[in-house]
Design a protein around this motif. Structure first.
Motif, PDB file in Angstrom:
ATOM      1  N   PRO A   1       0.804  -1.228   0.000  1.00 58.57           N
ATOM      2  CA  PRO A   1       0.000   0.000   0.000  1.00 58.57           C
ATOM      3  C   PRO A   1       0.838   1.279   0.000  1.00 58.57           C
ATOM      4  O   PRO A   1       0.361   2.339  -0.381  1.00 58.57           O
ATOM      5  CB  PRO A   1      -0.833  -0.105   1.273  1.00 58.57           C
ATOM      6  N   ARG A   2       2.114   1.199   0.400  1.00 60.05           N
ATOM      7  CA  ARG A   2       2.974   2.381   0.439  1.00 60.05           C
ATOM      8  C   ARG A   2       3.779   2.587  -0.844  1.00 60.05           C
ATOM      9  O   ARG A   2       4.500   3.561  -0.969  1.00 60.05           O
ATOM     10  CB  ARG A   2       3.926   2.298   1.623  1.00 60.05           C
ATOM     11  N   CYS A   3       3.638   1.659  -1.784  1.00 60.81           N
ATOM     12  CA  CYS A   3       4.383   1.776  -3.040  1.00 60.81           C
ATOM     13  C   CYS A   3       3.925   3.011  -3.804  1.00 60.81           C
ATOM     14  O   CYS A   3       2.744   3.367  -3.796  1.00 60.81           O
ATOM     15  CB  CYS A   3       4.178   0.524  -3.890  1.00 60.81           C
ATOM     16  N   ILE A   4       4.862   3.651  -4.484  1.00 63.03           N
ATOM     17  CA  ILE A   4       4.568   4.869  -5.231  1.00 63.03           C
ATOM     18  C   ILE A   4       3.496   4.646  -6.305  1.00 63.03           C
ATOM     19  O   ILE A   4       2.680   5.519  -6.569  1.00 63.03           O
ATOM     20  CB  ILE A   4       5.851   5.466  -5.852  1.00 63.03           C
ATOM     21  N   CYS A   5       3.459   3.440  -6.879  1.00 60.07           N
ATOM     22  CA  CYS A   5       2.468   3.191  -7.940  1.00 60.07           C
ATOM     23  C   CYS A   5       1.043   3.122  -7.394  1.00 60.07           C
ATOM     24  O   CYS A   5       0.082   3.275  -8.149  1.00 60.07           O
ATOM     25  CB  CYS A   5       2.805   1.935  -8.737  1.00 60.07           C
ATOM     26  N   ASN A   6       0.900   2.919  -6.093  1.00 61.64           N
ATOM     27  CA  ASN A   6      -0.429   2.928  -5.475  1.00 61.64           C
ATOM     28  C   ASN A   6      -0.832   4.320  -4.990  1.00 61.64           C
ATOM     29  O   ASN A   6      -1.980   4.528  -4.594  1.00 61.64           O
ATOM     30  CB  ASN A   6      -0.492   1.946  -4.310  1.00 61.64           C
ATOM     31  N   ASN A   7       0.104   5.251  -5.003  1.00 60.76           N
ATOM     32  CA  ASN A   7      -0.171   6.586  -4.473  1.00 60.76           C
ATOM     33  C   ASN A   7      -0.001   7.706  -5.497  1.00 60.76           C
ATOM     34  O   ASN A   7      -0.282   8.854  -5.201  1.00 60.76           O
ATOM     35  CB  ASN A   7       0.729   6.845  -3.256  1.00 60.76           C
ATOM     36  N   GLU A   8       0.492   7.365  -6.662  1.00 63.06           N
ATOM     37  CA  GLU A   8       0.675   8.337  -7.742  1.00 63.06           C
ATOM     38  C   GLU A   8      -0.001   7.782  -8.993  1.00 63.06           C
ATOM     39  O   GLU A   8      -0.297   6.601  -9.073  1.00 63.06           O
ATOM     40  CB  GLU A   8       2.170   8.572  -8.013  1.00 63.06           C
ATOM     41  N   SER A   9      -0.187   8.602  -9.972  1.00 65.36           N
ATOM     42  CA  SER A   9      -0.800   8.167 -11.237  1.00 65.36           C
ATOM     43  C   SER A   9       0.274   7.634 -12.188  1.00 65.36           C
ATOM     44  O   SER A   9       0.584   8.245 -13.210  1.00 65.36           O
ATOM     45  CB  SER A   9      -1.550   9.324 -11.891  1.00 65.36           C
ATOM     46  N   ILE A  10       0.858   6.501 -11.806  1.00 68.39           N
ATOM     47  CA  ILE A  10       1.857   5.861 -12.656  1.00 68.39           C
ATOM     48  C   ILE A  10       1.471   4.387 -12.839  1.00 68.39           C
ATOM     49  O   ILE A  10       0.673   3.839 -12.086  1.00 68.39           O
ATOM     50  CB  ILE A  10       3.284   5.980 -12.083  1.00 68.39           C
ATOM     51  N   SER A  11       2.041   3.763 -13.833  1.00 64.12           N
ATOM     52  CA  SER A  11       1.727   2.370 -14.156  1.00 64.12           C
ATOM     53  C   SER A  11       2.273   1.418 -13.105  1.00 64.12           C
ATOM     54  O   SER A  11       3.315   1.670 -12.495  1.00 64.12           O
ATOM     55  CB  SER A  11       2.313   2.007 -15.515  1.00 64.12           C
ATOM     56  N   HIS A  12       1.571   0.322 -12.947  1.00 66.77           N
ATOM     57  CA  HIS A  12       2.036  -0.784 -12.106  1.00 66.77           C
ATOM     58  C   HIS A  12       2.890  -1.663 -13.007  1.00 66.77           C
ATOM     59  O   HIS A  12       2.380  -2.296 -13.926  1.00 66.77           O
ATOM     60  CB  HIS A  12       0.849  -1.581 -11.565  1.00 66.77           C
ATOM     61  N   ILE A  13       4.202  -1.680 -12.764  1.00 67.21           N
ATOM     62  CA  ILE A  13       5.118  -2.432 -13.605  1.00 67.21           C
ATOM     63  C   ILE A  13       5.809  -3.495 -12.764  1.00 67.21           C
ATOM     64  O   ILE A  13       6.357  -3.201 -11.702  1.00 67.21           O
ATOM     65  CB  ILE A  13       6.171  -1.508 -14.265  1.00 67.21           C
TER      66      ILE A  13
END
Length: 136
Positions: A104-116
């Motif tokens: 839940p603290r990953c940047i991809c869960n908190n910003e509008s970026i792709s989950h890679i």
């Protein structure tokens, strides 16, 4: 049970039993206007049972998604009611927006970026590009 033959389209075969619906959902096959048939728990010579998906249209298929869920699956391409190609799949080196990072603290869960996610071993382990959390 009667399922018509495919004129132009795909037969995704050798999906492990129980994973056919997951392939159906992640490929968003319910949004298609063509005929799609899902056969679950079909008898198999290799395994006890398998799932099969038949798509009666030549759409763009994301083979990487299929390979991630069912790497042993094969994709048969049908044109004019004839098998013209049989594709074997292999695990993709990278998955983009297929699975979500469980951290839940990953940047991809908190910003509008792709989950890679990157493939990290031959066993099929995928880890988040940003935080290295293992995909579920």
């Amino acid at each position: 049970m009667k399922i018509d033959s495919i004129e132009n389209g795909y037969v995704i075969d050798h999906i492990p039993a129980g994973k056919g619906m997951r392939v159906y959902e992640i490929l968003k096959l319910s949004e298609l206007s063509c005929q799609v048939a899902i056969i679950t728990n079909a008898k198999s010579k290799k395994d006890d049972a398998k799932d099969i998906i038949k798509i009666n249209d030549l759409i763009d298929l994301d083979l990487d998604v299929i390979a991630y869920i069912a790497p042993q699956a094969t994709v048969n391409v049908i044109k004019n009611s004839e098998l013209i190609e049989k594709r074997s799949l292999s695990l993709p080196k990278e998955l983009k927006d297929v699975v979500k990072c469980p951290n839940p603290r990953c940047i991809c869960n908190n910003e509008s970026i792709s989950h890679i996610f990157k493939l990290t071993d031959e066993k099929g382990t995928y880890r988040c590009l940003y935080c290295e959390t293992k995909a579920k």
